[in-house]
Enzyme design. Structure first.
Site, PDB file in Angstrom:
ATOM      1  N   ASP A 187      -5.849  -4.249  39.109  1.00  0.00           N
ATOM      2  CA  ASP A 187      -6.139  -3.126  38.422  1.00  0.00           C
ATOM      3  C   ASP A 187      -4.715  -2.013  37.724  1.00  0.00           C
ATOM      4  O   ASP A 187      -4.391  -1.949  38.751  1.00  0.00           O
ATOM      5  CB  ASP A 187      -7.733  -2.761  38.596  1.00  0.00           C
ATOM      6  CG  ASP A 187      -8.204  -3.333  38.213  1.00  0.00           C
ATOM      7  OD1 ASP A 187      -7.924  -5.326  37.539  1.00  0.00           O
ATOM      8  OD2 ASP A 187      -9.545  -3.030  38.250  1.00  0.00           O
ATOM      9  N   ASP A 206      -9.241  -8.115  31.580  1.00  0.00           N
ATOM     10  CA  ASP A 206     -10.571  -6.830  30.922  1.00  0.00           C
ATOM     11  C   ASP A 206     -10.346  -6.513  29.839  1.00  0.00           C
ATOM     12  O   ASP A 206     -11.847  -6.535  28.863  1.00  0.00           O
ATOM     13  CB  ASP A 206     -10.734  -5.249  31.760  1.00  0.00           C
ATOM     14  CG  ASP A 206     -10.565  -6.131  33.585  1.00  0.00           C
ATOM     15  OD1 ASP A 206     -11.206  -6.997  33.829  1.00  0.00           O
ATOM     16  OD2 ASP A 206     -11.025  -5.391  34.358  1.00  0.00           O
TER      17      ASP A 206
END
Length: 222
Positions: free
Chosen positions: A130, A146
């Protein structure tokens, strides 16, 4: 006989659009993660647009937005199930909108699934990379996969609300369906009236002939 061929052609186009969307999302996601791992310092915020957008490289063992960090295997199985379900149902898709939406969802699921399968610390337990941070919008850190998952879910809900089906047809609202149902008896009555008029037409058309025959008989009598 031409209808099945047409439906098959539309199905091929929809599957191709789904596959293309999925490939684009996976490629974008994996390239971005590779660049992040190679160039960004771990755990150090890098401002991009001041405080609105930052790059913050972290590894997430949980689900999207760092949820349930101790359930990596569970989310690996869920991601795999989503991928299989979309592939199975892709044969039913005729709508290009649904093809693109499910393609984005498939690409997002595959992007994070690849991390869980092949990144450290091991197969099925890999930590997802991330790096996108938008503190003004949410405190969590996320990635390209995402983002596409969230976008696809928003469009998914819109398509359901608008009544767009997988086969490209539209589901009528209750109000519109009531209007259609109310109009059907009127249409049937109009059809019967037209039929009655058509049946009466020969009778009306024969009347001048009958009048001519009566006139002829009258002249003969004289």
């Amino acid at each position: 006989m031409s209808r099945p061929a047409s439906r098959a052609k539309v199905s091929v186009r929809a599957i191709a659009a789904l596959a293309f969307a999925a490939v684009v999302v996976v490629a974008f996601d994996q390239v971005a993660k590779t660049l992040v791992v190679a160039n960004l310092p771990y755990g150090t915020p890098v401002p991009v647009l001041g405080g609105a957008l930052q790059f913050l490289y972290v590894r997430n063992p949980g689900a999207a937005f760092s949820f349930a960090v101790n359930m990596t295997w569970v989310f690996s199985v869920i991601s795999a199930a989503v991928v299989v379900a979309i592939i199975v149902y892709s044969r039913r898709i005729r709508s290009m909108w649904w093809a693109v939406v499910l393609g984005m969802l498939l690409g997002g699921a595959l992007g994070n699934l690849l991390d869980r399968l092949f990144r450290e610390p091991g197969f099925g337990r890999g930590h997802v990379v991330d790096f996108i941070s938008t503190p003004w919008m949410m405190p969590a850190i996320y990635n390209v996969a995402d983002s596409f998952i969230c976008i696809s879910m928003v469009v998914f809900v819109l398509l359901v609300i608008l009544g767009v089906n997988l086969d490209g047809t539209r589901t009528l609202s209750a109000k519109r369906q009531a209007q259609v149902d109310a109009a059907e008896p009127l249409d049937s009555g109009a059809a019967f009236s037209s039929a009655d008029a058509a049946l009466d037409e020969p009778t009306r058309a024969s009347r001048p002939g009958d009048r001519d025959r009566r006139d002829t008989l009258g002249h003969d009598a004289t």
